[in-house]
Design a protein around this motif. Sequence first.
Motif, PDB file in Angstrom:
ATOM      1  N   LEU A   1      -4.435  75.138  31.147  1.00 22.63           N
ATOM      2  CA  LEU A   1      -3.679  75.680  32.281  1.00 22.63           C
ATOM      3  C   LEU A   1      -3.536  74.332  33.321  1.00 22.63           C
ATOM      4  O   LEU A   1      -4.624  73.324  33.294  1.00 22.63           O
ATOM      5  CB  LEU A   1      -4.311  76.493  33.050  1.00 22.63           C
ATOM      6  CG  LEU A   1      -4.393  77.992  32.555  1.00 22.63           C
ATOM      7  CD1 LEU A   1      -5.325  79.016  33.583  1.00 22.63           C
ATOM      8  CD2 LEU A   1      -2.952  78.493  32.442  1.00 22.63           C
ATOM      9  N   PRO A   2      -2.216  73.801  33.783  1.00 21.69           N
ATOM     10  CA  PRO A   2      -2.200  72.878  34.626  1.00 21.69           C
ATOM     11  C   PRO A   2      -3.111  73.126  35.895  1.00 21.69           C
ATOM     12  O   PRO A   2      -3.231  74.524  36.230  1.00 21.69           O
ATOM     13  CB  PRO A   2      -0.745  73.023  35.183  1.00 21.69           C
ATOM     14  CG  PRO A   2      -0.268  74.369  34.750  1.00 21.69           C
ATOM     15  CD  PRO A   2      -1.184  74.874  33.655  1.00 21.69           C
TER      16      PRO A   2
ATOM     17  N   TRP B   1     -14.858  79.769  29.736  1.00 20.99           N
ATOM     18  CA  TRP B   1     -13.354  79.046  30.409  1.00 20.99           C
ATOM     19  C   TRP B   1     -12.922  78.046  30.146  1.00 20.99           C
ATOM     20  O   TRP B   1     -11.926  77.604  30.505  1.00 20.99           O
ATOM     21  CB  TRP B   1     -13.847  79.394  31.920  1.00 20.99           C
ATOM     22  CG  TRP B   1     -13.906  80.837  32.506  1.00 20.99           C
ATOM     23  CD1 TRP B   1     -14.965  81.291  33.109  1.00 20.99           C
ATOM     24  CD2 TRP B   1     -12.772  81.762  32.447  1.00 20.99           C
ATOM     25  NE1 TRP B   1     -14.723  82.901  33.218  1.00 20.99           N
ATOM     26  CE2 TRP B   1     -13.394  83.147  33.031  1.00 20.99           C
ATOM     27  CE3 TRP B   1     -11.390  81.914  32.141  1.00 20.99           C
ATOM     28  CZ2 TRP B   1     -12.672  84.224  33.133  1.00 20.99           C
ATOM     29  CZ3 TRP B   1     -10.624  83.009  32.399  1.00 20.99           C
ATOM     30  CH2 TRP B   1     -11.364  84.214  32.969  1.00 20.99           C
ATOM     31  N   LYS B   2     -13.577  77.149  29.445  1.00 22.92           N
ATOM     32  CA  LYS B   2     -13.175  75.633  29.323  1.00 22.92           C
ATOM     33  C   LYS B   2     -11.915  75.671  28.427  1.00 22.92           C
ATOM     34  O   LYS B   2     -11.045  74.865  28.763  1.00 22.92           O
ATOM     35  CB  LYS B   2     -14.236  74.951  28.623  1.00 22.92           C
ATOM     36  CG  LYS B   2     -15.410  74.533  29.608  1.00 22.92           C
ATOM     37  CD  LYS B   2     -16.637  73.479  28.533  1.00 22.92           C
ATOM     38  CE  LYS B   2     -17.539  73.209  29.740  1.00 22.92           C
ATOM     39  NZ  LYS B   2     -18.418  72.094  29.050  1.00 22.92           N
ATOM     40  N   PRO B   3     -11.634  76.349  27.480  1.00 20.14           N
ATOM     41  CA  PRO B   3     -10.639  76.379  26.614  1.00 20.14           C
ATOM     42  C   PRO B   3      -9.286  76.736  27.727  1.00 20.14           C
ATOM     43  O   PRO B   3      -8.185  76.062  27.439  1.00 20.14           O
ATOM     44  CB  PRO B   3     -10.616  77.163  25.650  1.00 20.14           C
ATOM     45  CG  PRO B   3     -12.271  77.383  25.292  1.00 20.14           C
ATOM     46  CD  PRO B   3     -12.630  77.301  26.748  1.00 20.14           C
ATOM     47  N   VAL B   4      -9.614  77.884  28.472  1.00 16.56           N
ATOM     48  CA  VAL B   4      -8.567  78.412  29.516  1.00 16.56           C
ATOM     49  C   VAL B   4      -8.184  77.298  30.333  1.00 16.56           C
ATOM     50  O   VAL B   4      -6.914  76.803  30.823  1.00 16.56           O
ATOM     51  CB  VAL B   4      -8.874  79.451  29.991  1.00 16.56           C
ATOM     52  CG1 VAL B   4      -7.820  80.000  31.109  1.00 16.56           C
ATOM     53  CG2 VAL B   4      -9.103  80.660  28.996  1.00 16.56           C
TER      54      VAL B   4
ATOM     55  N   TRP C   1      -8.778  86.082  24.605  1.00 18.42           N
ATOM     56  CA  TRP C   1      -7.584  86.206  25.556  1.00 18.42           C
ATOM     57  C   TRP C   1      -6.274  85.683  25.029  1.00 18.42           C
ATOM     58  O   TRP C   1      -6.309  84.856  24.176  1.00 18.42           O
ATOM     59  CB  TRP C   1      -7.876  85.796  26.913  1.00 18.42           C
ATOM     60  CG  TRP C   1      -9.184  86.110  27.458  1.00 18.42           C
ATOM     61  CD1 TRP C   1      -9.624  87.472  27.741  1.00 18.42           C
ATOM     62  CD2 TRP C   1     -10.169  85.313  28.030  1.00 18.42           C
ATOM     63  NE1 TRP C   1     -10.862  87.426  28.350  1.00 18.42           N
ATOM     64  CE2 TRP C   1     -11.131  86.319  28.515  1.00 18.42           C
ATOM     65  CE3 TRP C   1     -10.284  83.735  28.216  1.00 18.42           C
ATOM     66  CZ2 TRP C   1     -12.494  85.549  29.207  1.00 18.42           C
ATOM     67  CZ3 TRP C   1     -11.618  83.564  28.927  1.00 18.42           C
ATOM     68  CH2 TRP C   1     -12.631  84.383  29.160  1.00 18.42           C
ATOM     69  N   MET C   2      -5.180  85.969  25.708  1.00 22.81           N
ATOM     70  CA  MET C   2      -3.790  85.243  25.610  1.00 22.81           C
ATOM     71  C   MET C   2      -3.444  84.726  26.697  1.00 22.81           C
ATOM     72  O   MET C   2      -3.739  85.312  27.802  1.00 22.81           O
ATOM     73  CB  MET C   2      -2.882  86.349  25.192  1.00 22.81           C
ATOM     74  CG  MET C   2      -3.154  86.929  23.625  1.00 22.81           C
ATOM     75  SD  MET C   2      -2.837  85.748  22.417  1.00 22.81           S
ATOM     76  CE  MET C   2      -1.098  85.534  22.521  1.00 22.81           C
ATOM     77  N   VAL C   3      -2.775  83.497  26.607  1.00 21.91           N
ATOM     78  CA  VAL C   3      -2.377  82.961  27.977  1.00 21.91           C
ATOM     79  C   VAL C   3      -0.855  82.459  27.584  1.00 21.91           C
ATOM     80  O   VAL C   3      -0.511  81.813  26.554  1.00 21.91           O
ATOM     81  CB  VAL C   3      -3.277  81.644  28.387  1.00 21.91           C
ATOM     82  CG1 VAL C   3      -3.287  80.689  27.584  1.00 21.91           C
ATOM     83  CG2 VAL C   3      -2.779  81.190  29.972  1.00 21.91           C
ATOM     84  N   GLY C   4       0.055  82.584  28.715  1.00 27.17           N
ATOM     85  CA  GLY C   4       1.194  81.874  28.688  1.00 27.17           C
ATOM     86  C   GLY C   4       1.835  81.928  30.033  1.00 27.17           C
ATOM     87  O   GLY C   4       1.298  82.546  31.015  1.00 27.17           O
ATOM     88  N   ALA C   5       2.823  81.262  29.952  1.00 24.86           N
ATOM     89  CA  ALA C   5       3.492  80.820  31.272  1.00 24.86           C
ATOM     90  C   ALA C   5       4.703  82.005  31.400  1.00 24.86           C
ATOM     91  O   ALA C   5       5.273  82.236  30.594  1.00 24.86           O
ATOM     92  CB  ALA C   5       4.017  79.320  31.291  1.00 24.86           C
ATOM     93  N   LEU C   6       4.609  82.191  33.022  1.00 18.63           N
ATOM     94  CA  LEU C   6       5.755  83.247  33.380  1.00 18.63           C
ATOM     95  C   LEU C   6       7.181  82.345  33.221  1.00 18.63           C
ATOM     96  O   LEU C   6       7.264  81.238  33.779  1.00 18.63           O
ATOM     97  CB  LEU C   6       5.407  83.435  34.762  1.00 18.63           C
ATOM     98  CG  LEU C   6       6.240  84.712  35.168  1.00 18.63           C
ATOM     99  CD1 LEU C   6       5.717  86.223  34.255  1.00 18.63           C
ATOM    100  CD2 LEU C   6       6.023  85.077  36.754  1.00 18.63           C
TER     101      LEU C   6
ATOM    102  N   HIS D   1       1.172  81.737  35.782  1.00 18.46           N
ATOM    103  CA  HIS D   1       0.569  81.888  34.562  1.00 18.46           C
ATOM    104  C   HIS D   1       0.032  83.446  34.350  1.00 18.46           C
ATOM    105  O   HIS D   1      -0.387  83.825  35.179  1.00 18.46           O
ATOM    106  CB  HIS D   1      -0.128  80.963  33.781  1.00 18.46           C
ATOM    107  CG  HIS D   1       0.401  79.630  33.735  1.00 18.46           C
ATOM    108  ND1 HIS D   1       0.666  78.891  34.682  1.00 18.46           N
ATOM    109  CD2 HIS D   1       0.437  79.051  32.407  1.00 18.46           C
ATOM    110  CE1 HIS D   1       1.059  77.644  34.239  1.00 18.46           C
ATOM    111  NE2 HIS D   1       1.107  77.770  32.970  1.00 18.46           N
ATOM    112  N   ILE D   2      -0.036  83.883  33.057  1.00 16.15           N
ATOM    113  CA  ILE D   2      -0.551  85.385  32.761  1.00 16.15           C
ATOM    114  C   ILE D   2      -1.928  85.293  31.721  1.00 16.15           C
ATOM    115  O   ILE D   2      -1.556  84.467  30.638  1.00 16.15           O
ATOM    116  CB  ILE D   2       0.383  86.151  32.354  1.00 16.15           C
ATOM    117  CG1 ILE D   2       1.486  86.643  33.551  1.00 16.15           C
ATOM    118  CG2 ILE D   2      -0.462  87.569  31.863  1.00 16.15           C
ATOM    119  CD1 ILE D   2       2.328  87.743  33.247  1.00 16.15           C
ATOM    120  N   LEU D   3      -2.948  85.388  32.105  1.00 17.41           N
ATOM    121  CA  LEU D   3      -4.122  85.486  31.230  1.00 17.41           C
ATOM    122  C   LEU D   3      -4.319  86.916  31.133  1.00 17.41           C
ATOM    123  O   LEU D   3      -4.634  87.711  32.073  1.00 17.41           O
ATOM    124  CB  LEU D   3      -5.293  84.925  31.836  1.00 17.41           C
ATOM    125  CG  LEU D   3      -6.474  84.609  30.896  1.00 17.41           C
ATOM    126  CD1 LEU D   3      -6.133  83.723  29.849  1.00 17.41           C
ATOM    127  CD2 LEU D   3      -7.724  83.958  31.571  1.00 17.41           C
TER     128      LEU D   3
END
Length: 780
Positions: free
Chosen positions: A580-581, A573-576, A669-674, A634-636
Motif C-alpha cells: 500500500l502507498p 501486516w508487513k506484506p499489506v 486477505w485480498m487487496v486492490g485499489a478502488l 484501497h479495499i482490503l
Amino acid sequence: MRWNTALGSWVLTALVAAALVGVTLTLMPPAAWAATFWLRWCTTLGFTALFAFACYSFGRLVVERLTPAPERDGLAAFAWVTGVLAFGLLVGVGGLFGLLTARFFWALPLVMAAAGLSAVMPSLRRFAAALAEKPLRLSAAELALLVLGVLAIALVVTQVLNPDNVNFDARWYHLRAAERYALAQGQVRTPEGDYLLALPQLSSWLYTWAFIAPVPTLTDRLQLALHLELVTVLVTLATIPPLARALLPDLPRAATRLSWVAFFFFPSLFIYDTGAMGGSDHIAAMWAAPILLAWLQARARADWRSWVLWGVVTAGSLAKYTALFLVLPLMLVAAVDWLWKLHTKPRVQRLGPLVAAATTLVLAAPWWLRNWVWYHDPIYPMAQRFFGGTPWTVDGAYLLARLSTPIAFVVGGLPLRGREGTLDGTLLALTDYWRELYTWGDFTGGQPAFGFVFLVSLIALPFLRRAKLLWLAALLVNLGIATWFNMKHEMRYLSMLAPVMSAVVAAIAAALWAEGRLALRLAVVGTVIVQLQVYGDLPFRRTSRTNGHRSPVEAGLDALSRPNAQAAYVEQWKPVNAALPPEAVVLLHGIEPGLGLERQSVTDVPGLQFGLSYGRLGTVTGLCEKLRELGVTHILYSPDAGQLDSIAGEALFRALTLKLVSPQPLGPWMVGALPEQCPTSTLSGILYVGCTGLYKNGLYTVDALAQPVPDWPTQFPEARPSAEAPDWRVLLPHASAVVIEDGCEAAKSPFPDFVVNGVQRAPMRAWRHFTRTTGAPLPF
C-alpha cells in the motif's frame, strides 16, 4: 537555595537522560536495537517514569492549589489521577491542533514535570525526613501480606513485557485509535461515523503519546503503551488506602498501609481480556476510589475547592462509559443527601454539587464537544433521536439497538437475555456476579474469576462499630452491580467497582484483625488461604485467544528469551503495508483488528459505524461513489468475511471487488485499489437459494434484501421475491448475483457464467456469494 539546587539537579538529570537516549537512537541501527531486549525495556521504563513523574508533579500542583497539602488525606492519590487526566486531555487538545509529533512527545511531560517541581520537592523532603525519623516496621503478618502484594505486582508486570498479550478490543479499538492519531499527528474525524472513535478517548489519547515516541519499531511503542496502563494500575493501588481510612475512620493509619493488596483479591486482573492488555477498563477504574473519596471529603469540608476537586475527579472517571456503573449510583446518593439537607446547609454546601457538575462538564468537553461539532450529537450515536446526528442511515436505529443488546451469556444454565430490567434478575445478580462466568468460558478456563471476598466480607459488616460509611460504600457497590447487570453485564466491566470493593474488604479485614481475637484473625487468614487455593493458578492458565493460547505470564517471559521478536500481529501486516502507498486510506471489510496497518482506514462493520449501509446504495456504482466520498483509495477484504451487512449489501460489495485495480492476495486477505472512475454497474436481480426458511428461494431485487442480517437467534425480516420457480436454476439467466445458503446440499454452484466471490458469515449461518462475469442478465 536548597530548592534551586534540587531543581537544577532534576533538570540536569533530565537533560542527561534525554541526551543519552537521543545519542543511542541516533547511533544504534534499528536491527541492533530490536535485538536488544534489555536496552529496549530500559528505555521503555525511562519513558514510563517520565510519564509518571510528569503526571504526579503537575497533579500535585493542581491539587495543592485546590487545598493545602497537610489537610487532605490521599493527596498523593488525588495528585496522580489529576495528573493523568491533565496529561490525556493535553494530548487530546494537542491532537485537535495537529501537534502530535516527536517534539510534542518530549515537550508535554517535561513542561508538566517542571511546572509542578515547586510542589513535589518539598513533599519529597518531608517524606524522606519522616522515613528517617520513623523507619518502616512490619509485623510478620504484614510482611507476608507485602510479599503477596509484590508477587502479584510482578505477575502484572509480566503481562506488559510482551505486546502479544494485547487483547482483541485493544487491537481493534484503543490502540488502533492511538495509531491512527499518531499517523495523522492529530485527532481523526471518521467520515463513516466510527462509533468506537466517538467514545471517550482518554485511554487512546494516553496511548497516542506512546505511539509518537522516538523508538524504531511498532513493538516498542506497543510495549510503552502497555507500561502506561501498568502505571494506572499502580496508581489505583495508591488510591485504596486513603479510601479505606475514610470509610472506617477509627482505623489507625498503619492498619491501612497495605490495604492495596486487597485489590489483587479480585483476580480477573490476571487473565486474558481483563488484564493490563491495552484496554481502558483499568484506566477508568483508576478514578473509582478517588471519586468516592473526593465526594466524602467535599461533603465533610464544605469548601468550594473541595467541590471543584470532586468535579475534576468525576470528569476523569468518565474516561469510559462503563464508569457510569459507579458514577450513576454515587450521583443518586449524592443527590438524595443534597436534597435531604438542602434548607439547613450553608451556601457552599447548597451550591457545591452544582460547582462540581459545572467543573465536570467543562473538563469533559473534549469528549462531548468534538462529537457535537463533528457528528451533531454530543454522545454520538446514543442521542440521535434528540440531536439528529450524522452520518446516519435508515438502518441506524436498528443497528444501534442491536449494538446495545447485552451478550447472551448463559448463567446457571439459563440464558441471561430477558432477565435484564427485572427485579428478580437484578437481585440474583447481586449474589451470582462472582460465582457465574459472565464472560466467555475459555477466557477463564471455565471458572468464574472475579472473586468472592467482597460478598464474604459483608457478613462482618453488621458487627462493626462506626461503620456508617462502610454501609454507604457497600450500598454504592451493590447499586453499581445492579446497574452493570441491566446495562452491560460482562465480567470485565466490574473492574470499575473493584477498587471500591477492595477498600471495603481491606477496611473490614483490618478492623477484624485489630480486634486481636484469635477467631477473627483465623477468619481473615482462612479467607486469604481459600482465595489463593481457588484462584492461585489463574495467572498461569493458557486462556488467551490472541497470544497463541499461552498464559500472559508465559508470553511475557517468552519476550525475554526472544529479544528480537516483533509482535505477531505486527508481522502479519508487513506484506499489506509493503503493498500500500503511504497515503492510502483503506476500507477494511470483514477485518476488525487493524492495529499495525499503519494507514488510515474506514470500517464498514454494521453497528460500529452508521454512515455505510451497502444495500441501501442500490448499485455497484453508488457503492463505489460512496467509498470515494469517504476518501477510500484501497479495499482490503477477506474472501471469508464475518459481516452482518445485508445479503444485498454483501452482494454489491462482492461485485465491486471484481472491479478493483491490480487486486492481489496477501496471506488470508485480498487487496486492490478502488478504480478512479467508478464502473457503471447494477445488480438487476439477486437469486437467493436456501434450505432453512430464512428466505424463500427466488429472484429478489436489491431493495428486497437490503435489510441488515439480524443477530442470532432473531428472526429474519420478511422479504418477497420478484419471481419464484420450482427449480431455481430456471431463474439463473435473469440474475446478476447468486447467494446460496451454506449447507444446502441440493444447491450446486451456478457455473459457468458466475464466479464464486467469497463467503458471508453470520452467527450460526453462512452464504456463498457468486457474481456474474459473462453475459448479461435477461429482463424478467
